[in-house]
Structures are given as C-alpha cells and as structure tokens.
Design a protein around this motif. Sequence first.
Motif, PDB file in Angstrom:
ATOM      1  N   VAL A  11       0.743  -1.159  -0.027  1.00  0.00           N
ATOM      2  CA  VAL A  11      -0.124   0.002  -0.104  1.00  0.00           C
ATOM      3  C   VAL A  11       0.901   1.235   0.144  1.00  0.00           C
ATOM      4  CG1 VAL A  11      -1.716  -1.161   1.397  1.00  0.00           C
ATOM      5  CG2 VAL A  11      -0.269   0.116   2.521  1.00  0.00           C
ATOM      6  N   THR A  12       0.296   2.460  -0.444  1.00  0.00           N
ATOM      7  CA  THR A  12       0.724   3.617  -0.042  1.00  0.00           C
ATOM      8  C   THR A  12      -0.103   4.130   0.710  1.00  0.00           C
ATOM      9  OG1 THR A  12      -0.661   4.805  -1.974  1.00  0.00           O
ATOM     10  CG2 THR A  12       1.623   4.129  -2.482  1.00  0.00           C
ATOM     11  N   VAL A  13       0.661   5.017   2.091  1.00  0.00           N
ATOM     12  CA  VAL A  13      -0.148   5.443   3.097  1.00  0.00           C
ATOM     13  C   VAL A  13       0.459   6.893   3.280  1.00  0.00           C
ATOM     14  CG1 VAL A  13       1.573   4.437   4.713  1.00  0.00           C
ATOM     15  CG2 VAL A  13      -0.653   5.180   5.499  1.00  0.00           C
ATOM     16  N   THR A  14      -0.649   7.713   3.747  1.00  0.00           N
ATOM     17  CA  THR A  14      -0.353   9.156   4.183  1.00  0.00           C
ATOM     18  C   THR A  14      -0.071   9.245   5.325  1.00  0.00           C
ATOM     19  OG1 THR A  14      -1.653  10.134   2.098  1.00  0.00           O
ATOM     20  CG2 THR A  14      -1.058  11.686   3.649  1.00  0.00           C
ATOM     21  N   VAL A  15       1.206   9.831   5.910  1.00  0.00           N
ATOM     22  CA  VAL A  15       1.465   9.857   7.294  1.00  0.00           C
ATOM     23  C   VAL A  15       1.645  11.395   7.429  1.00  0.00           C
ATOM     24  CG1 VAL A  15       2.327   7.536   7.171  1.00  0.00           C
ATOM     25  CG2 VAL A  15       4.061   9.312   6.748  1.00  0.00           C
ATOM     26  N   THR A  16       1.424  11.569   8.757  1.00  0.00           N
ATOM     27  CA  THR A  16       1.794  12.892   9.193  1.00  0.00           C
ATOM     28  C   THR A  16       2.855  12.793  10.009  1.00  0.00           C
ATOM     29  OG1 THR A  16      -0.559  13.625   9.328  1.00  0.00           O
ATOM     30  CG2 THR A  16       0.613  15.080  10.589  1.00  0.00           C
ATOM     31  N   PRO A  19       6.676  18.361  12.050  1.00  0.00           N
ATOM     32  CA  PRO A  19       7.345  19.588  11.133  1.00  0.00           C
ATOM     33  C   PRO A  19       8.832  19.510  11.332  1.00  0.00           C
ATOM     34  CG  PRO A  19       5.599  20.435  12.268  1.00  0.00           C
ATOM     35  CD  PRO A  19       5.678  19.040  12.943  1.00  0.00           C
ATOM     36  N   ALA A  20       9.479  19.415  10.418  1.00  0.00           N
ATOM     37  CA  ALA A  20      10.939  19.637  10.301  1.00  0.00           C
ATOM     38  C   ALA A  20      11.506  20.222   9.041  1.00  0.00           C
ATOM     39  CB  ALA A  20      11.612  18.185  10.291  1.00  0.00           C
ATOM     40  N   PRO A  21      12.749  20.703   9.059  1.00  0.00           N
ATOM     41  CA  PRO A  21      13.328  21.303   7.745  1.00  0.00           C
ATOM     42  C   PRO A  21      13.319  20.482   6.703  1.00  0.00           C
ATOM     43  CG  PRO A  21      14.608  21.787   9.529  1.00  0.00           C
ATOM     44  CD  PRO A  21      13.600  20.813  10.213  1.00  0.00           C
ATOM     45  N   ASP A  22      13.571  19.134   6.916  1.00  0.00           N
ATOM     46  CA  ASP A  22      13.762  18.436   5.567  1.00  0.00           C
ATOM     47  C   ASP A  22      12.543  17.514   4.988  1.00  0.00           C
ATOM     48  OD1 ASP A  22      13.748  16.703   8.033  1.00  0.00           O
ATOM     49  OD2 ASP A  22      15.334  15.325   7.407  1.00  0.00           O
ATOM     50  N   HIS A  23      11.473  17.562   5.668  1.00  0.00           N
ATOM     51  CA  HIS A  23      10.135  17.267   4.990  1.00  0.00           C
ATOM     52  C   HIS A  23       9.049  17.877   5.491  1.00  0.00           C
ATOM     53  CE1 HIS A  23      10.604  15.618   9.253  1.00  0.00           C
ATOM     54  NE2 HIS A  23       9.642  14.872   9.054  1.00  0.00           N
ATOM     55  N   SER A  24       8.120  17.397   4.762  1.00  0.00           N
ATOM     56  CA  SER A  24       6.705  18.298   4.937  1.00  0.00           C
ATOM     57  C   SER A  24       5.808  17.615   5.893  1.00  0.00           C
ATOM     58  CB  SER A  24       5.773  18.295   3.655  1.00  0.00           C
ATOM     59  OG  SER A  24       5.739  16.840   3.390  1.00  0.00           O
ATOM     60  N   GLU A  25       4.680  18.173   6.217  1.00  0.00           N
ATOM     61  CA  GLU A  25       4.053  17.503   7.440  1.00  0.00           C
ATOM     62  C   GLU A  25       3.307  16.387   7.052  1.00  0.00           C
ATOM     63  OE1 GLU A  25       1.461  20.047   9.678  1.00  0.00           O
ATOM     64  OE2 GLU A  25       2.661  21.870   9.330  1.00  0.00           O
ATOM     65  N   GLN A  26       2.941  16.141   5.638  1.00  0.00           N
ATOM     66  CA  GLN A  26       2.400  14.780   5.344  1.00  0.00           C
ATOM     67  C   GLN A  26       3.248  14.312   4.060  1.00  0.00           C
ATOM     68  OE1 GLN A  26      -1.537  15.420   4.070  1.00  0.00           O
ATOM     69  NE2 GLN A  26      -2.544  15.081   6.082  1.00  0.00           N
ATOM     70  N   GLN A  27       3.528  12.955   4.401  1.00  0.00           N
ATOM     71  CA  GLN A  27       4.230  12.224   3.132  1.00  0.00           C
ATOM     72  C   GLN A  27       3.286  11.008   2.866  1.00  0.00           C
ATOM     73  OE1 GLN A  27       7.552  11.447   5.599  1.00  0.00           O
ATOM     74  NE2 GLN A  27       8.624  13.174   5.446  1.00  0.00           N
ATOM     75  N   THR A  70      -6.000   4.927   8.967  1.00  0.00           N
ATOM     76  CA  THR A  70      -7.477   4.761   8.799  1.00  0.00           C
ATOM     77  C   THR A  70      -7.611   4.432   7.292  1.00  0.00           C
ATOM     78  OG1 THR A  70      -7.780   7.408   8.022  1.00  0.00           O
ATOM     79  CG2 THR A  70      -8.028   6.778  10.284  1.00  0.00           C
ATOM     80  N   ASP A  71      -8.700   4.175   6.913  1.00  0.00           N
ATOM     81  CA  ASP A  71      -9.016   3.629   5.630  1.00  0.00           C
ATOM     82  C   ASP A  71      -8.914   4.978   4.574  1.00  0.00           C
ATOM     83  OD1 ASP A  71     -10.009   0.989   5.982  1.00  0.00           O
ATOM     84  OD2 ASP A  71     -11.957   1.568   6.156  1.00  0.00           O
ATOM     85  N   ASN A  72      -8.844   6.085   4.877  1.00  0.00           N
ATOM     86  CA  ASN A  72      -8.871   7.054   4.086  1.00  0.00           C
ATOM     87  C   ASN A  72      -7.551   7.347   3.837  1.00  0.00           C
ATOM     88  OD1 ASN A  72     -11.467   7.399   4.094  1.00  0.00           O
ATOM     89  ND2 ASN A  72     -11.739   9.028   5.535  1.00  0.00           N
ATOM     90  N   ASP A  73      -6.566   6.880   4.720  1.00  0.00           N
ATOM     91  CA  ASP A  73      -5.114   7.277   4.383  1.00  0.00           C
ATOM     92  C   ASP A  73      -4.441   6.101   3.602  1.00  0.00           C
ATOM     93  OD1 ASP A  73      -5.377   9.481   5.803  1.00  0.00           O
ATOM     94  OD2 ASP A  73      -4.806   8.647   7.837  1.00  0.00           O
TER      95      ASP A  73
END
Length: 77
Positions: A11-16, A19-27, A70-73
């Motif tokens: 699967v692909t999953v959206t994770v939160t 916050p850090a300089p080298d990555h966004s809040e959602q990946q 969750t299912d939506n992620d």
Amino acid sequence: KPAPITVGSRVTVTVTAPPAPDHSEQQVEVGTVVDDYADSLLAPGELGRTWAPTRRWAIALDDGRLVFATDNDVTAT
C-alpha cells in the motif's frame, strides 16, 4: 476497481510527520499491511477521549517504521 486491502497487501499511506526542515507535514510512504484491527475499532464517542483515535491498519513501511492508518489514508498499490 482497486483490489481490496488485506494483511500482506502492498500500500501507499499518507503519514503525518512532525514539522522539520527536511520534510513536509504529510508524506506518502510505501509499505506492507501487517494487521487489520477492523474488529477492534470503536466509534469516537465510545473511546471516552478525544486524543489517540483508533486506526484500522498497521503498516510496516519500507523504511522500517510501523504506522497506523485509517481507510482514508491507505491505497492499494
């Protein structure tokens, strides 16, 4: 129509992420479903709290982290 997600699915999953300089809040990350907690889910009102909501899927990411989603992620790959 995408294949149903089950234990063992890729699967692909959206994770939160924090916050850090080298990555966004959602990946968007890739991993394998290792457990399905559908039978253990409670409605938000049944939890007795507003923090730490239950999530259906346990996913072992390819980078070694374990996340819950969750299912939506989650999307089958």
